[in-house]
Each structure stands twice: as structure tokens, then as C-alpha cells.
Motif scaffolding. Structure first.
Motif, PDB file in Angstrom:
ATOM      1  N   SER A   7       0.822  -1.206   0.000  1.00  0.00           N
ATOM      2  CA  SER A   7       0.000   0.000   0.000  1.00  0.00           C
ATOM      3  C   SER A   7       0.856   1.257   0.000  1.00  0.00           C
ATOM      4  CB  SER A   7      -0.934   0.019   1.212  1.00  0.00           C
ATOM      5  OG  SER A   7      -0.190  -0.073   2.411  1.00  0.00           O
ATOM      6  N   ARG A   8       2.170   1.069   0.075  1.00  0.00           N
ATOM      7  CA  ARG A   8       3.148   2.145  -0.069  1.00  0.00           C
ATOM      8  C   ARG A   8       4.384   1.561  -0.747  1.00  0.00           C
ATOM      9  NH1 ARG A   8       2.098   6.571   3.436  1.00  0.00           N
ATOM     10  NH2 ARG A   8       0.544   6.116   5.049  1.00  0.00           N
ATOM     11  N   GLU A  58       0.225   6.630   0.364  1.00  0.00           N
ATOM     12  CA  GLU A  58      -0.602   5.428   0.432  1.00  0.00           C
ATOM     13  C   GLU A  58      -1.409   5.254  -0.849  1.00  0.00           C
ATOM     14  OE1 GLU A  58      -3.528   3.122   3.588  1.00  0.00           O
ATOM     15  OE2 GLU A  58      -2.681   5.088   4.070  1.00  0.00           O
TER      16      GLU A  58
END
Length: 341
Positions: A7-8, A58
């Protein structure tokens, strides 16, 4: 379904770089798509590059992974080559969600039947590197797999112990080339010889003197699988007139495409295995054909899997370790993960 995603975009040392997640299963397959139950996956440099490719902001969970073996669970209405229950292997499409998930949709034109003599992990180690080496040698370059046509030709493989190099050595030898591979460590030199390289030289040392000591004044073809910039000028000098060089790594600087490349009419060939899927080319089905033929050669004992290490179940911790090993440059052959916790 279980999956490993990000997610990152983070360094691999950060435990959030790859995380275990629960995601909705894919929709029912349409068109020529297969729904595959993923049994094993392998890891490639493209995974680490994509994981590092963005900012730290994100994003919705992204699933990587572009080497898999599994079982067909459902087929789209236009599928003709596969049925439910078939065991398959494939690299897939970089523009779609990857294989680090229990279920994946993949176009049948990019898929081959799994070699019957290999287990899922051994098969998952093969697709991306087999397609890359095969396309480069026999579709980008003007060579054929028929060994009689390449007798007397010399193929130099820079980075012979890597994933693509491990397949290029085998395919080059099967096609009749005298294969010279490069490797710098005792274990990687031994690996290259096991795969069929007739000679192994050290890519950390000047190439020409080592080749001359073997009685090789020039090479007909070279695959630079390690560092485009570093070996650009030496390869231009080593390649025979009207020879061919194959590249897969983006140059860091500006390459001078002049002499000796121009003077010798050397063919320069770029290979990006995902080009066919990314641009939906009319010949996408070539990847199905290549994987099918490769499976036959493997089952006949002509080629072998390049799996060297099983990393355990498919989960975030094991995938992070596989990414770390690739980024450290300490992996030989291919790493694979199999099964789900």
C-alpha cells in the motif's frame, strides 16, 4: 482471498513494504481469461523495481508477482486451449494484478501447460526468464532453435547465473552455440557449467583477454543481462561484424550508438517480455506457444528448471526475504514460494 500486497512503495527493510492482506476474489473470467488457483510463485527483479517505483504515499493495495504455476478453476467463454483442472504456468501481464494471490485472472494466450515432470515450484521458476531468453534469441535475434544452424557460433551470456542467464545458457547450448557465460563466484561459475556453458569467465575482469586465452577472438552474439553501460564498449569491440547484442537492462547514461556498432553493422535488440501483453499485440499467442514448446523440452530432459531455493509458503515475510536476496545480488538461479498458510 489471501494475497500479499503493498500500500506504499517502501524499502524492503520496512515490514510494510509487503503485507499479508485479504482481498475480494476476481470476477468470473470473461473472454479468453482463465481463473487460476495459484499454487506457487517465483520472484524476479521486476518485482523489486515495481515495489520501489513510487512515492511513500498510500495507494490501494497492489499485488505484484509475475511467475506462477497453478490449476485452472474456471474459463472465459472464448477460451479454447484449456479446461478446468489443467495445470498451467505463466508470467502474465504487468498491467494487471500479479500472481501473489490465491486467485488470478490471466489471458490464455500468455499461458502454457505446466511441464508434467516438474512440481509447481519448479515450474513457477521458469516462465518469465524462459520467455525473455527465448524471445531475445529466437525472435528478436535472427537465430533458430535448430542446433545445426548455429554450429561454430559463439554466444556470450553476461550474468549467466541470474534467472534469464540460466535459461539463456540452456537455450543457447540446445541451439548449437558454443556458450561462454560470465560469473564471478565459485558457486555461480559451477552453476553455469551445470547448465551447459562450455566456458565461464569473470565479468569483474576485462572480457577480451579472458576470451582470447580461450582462443575466441570474437563472438557472434552477446546477451548483456547485467549492466548495459558497463559492457557497451567492450561488447562493441568483441562482437563480430554483423553480430548481435541483446539487452534487457535500461542504460543509466547516454549510450553512443556509433562505431564500432555502426562500422560492424551490429544488430541491437531490446527485449521486454511484457510488451506483447502490454500492447495487446496480434501475436500474443506466441507466449503460449513458447511455454508449450519449452514444457515439451523440459519433459524430454532437454531443459531443466532453474529453481535453486524454496522460500516456504507464499506470505509477506517470505516474499520480503526473497526481494531482499534479489536486491542484494546474492541469488543464483530462481527463488520460489509454494502453498498458502
Amino acid at each position: 482471498m489471501k494475497a500479499v500486497g503493498l500500500s506504499r512503495y517502501l524499502p524492503i527493510e520496512d515490514p510494510r513494504a509487503l503485507e499479508d492482506v485479504e482481498l475480494p476474489p476476481p470476477a468470473a473470467p470473461q473472454g479468453q481469461d482463465l481463473l487460476v488457483g495459484v499454487q506457487a510463485v517465483s520472484v524476479n527483479p521486476v518485482d523489486t523495481k515495481l515495489r520501489r517505483s513510487g512515492t511513500g504515499e498510500e495507494i490501494p493495495h497492489r499485488v505484484l508477482g509475475f511467475d506462477a504455476a497453478g490449476v485452472v478453476l474456471a474459463t472465459g467463454p472464448e477460451v479454447t486451449a484449456f479446461e478446468v483442472g489443467d495445470e498451467v504456468y505463466y508470467a502474465g501481464d504487468v498491467t494487471r494484478p500479479g500472481c501473489d494471490a490465491q486467485l488470478q485472472l490471466v489471458d490464455e494466450r500468455l499461458v502454457g501447460r505446466k511441464p508434467a515432470t516438474l512440481d509447481f515450484a519448479e515450474a513457477a521458476a521458469l516462465p518469465l526468464t524462459t520467455l525473455t531468453a527465448w524471445e531475445l534469441l529466437f525472435q528478436r535475434m535472427p537465430y533458430q532453435l535448430d542446433g545445426r544452424r548455429n554450429a561454430g557460433r559463439v554466444l556470450l551470456v553476461i550474468g549467466g547465473a541470474g534467472g534469464v542467464g540460466s535459461m539463456a545458457i540452456q537455450l543457447g547450448r540446445h541451439a548449437g552455440f558454443t556458450v561462454v557465460a560470465t560469473a564471478s563466484r565459485k558457486e555461480t561459475r559451477a552453476w553455469c557449467r551445470q547448465l551447459g556453458a562450455e566456458h565461464v569467465i569473470d565479468h569483474r575482469q576485462p572480457l577480451a583477454p579472458q576470451l582470447h586465452a580461450l582462443g575466441i577472438a570474437q563472438v557472434d552474439a552477446a546477451l548483456n543481462l547485467a549492466d548495459t553501460d558497463r559492457y557497451w564498449q567492450p561488447l562493441g569491440e568483441l562482437l563480430a561484424p554483423q553480430g548481435h547484442v541483446g539487452l534487457i537492462v535500461e542504460p543509466a547514461g547516454d549510450l553512443r550508438i556509433g562505431d564500432p556498432y555502426k562500422a560492424k553493422c551490429i544488430g541491437i535488440h531490446w527485449e521486454f517480455m511484457f510488451a506483447r501483453a502490454r500492447f495487446r499485440t496480434a501475436d500474443m499467442i506466441e507466449q503460449h506457444r513458447i511455454l508449450t514448446r519449452a514444457a515439451s523440452l523440459i519433459d524430454a530432459g532437454e531443459l531443466r528448471s532453474t529453481l535453486t531455493r524454496r522460500m516456504g509458503a507464499i506470505n509477506a515475510a517470505n516474499l520480503r526475504e526473497a526481494h531482499r536476496l534479489l536486491e542484494a545480488g546474492s541469488a543464483t538461479g530462481k527463488l520460489a514460494l509454494e502453498g498458502w498458510d
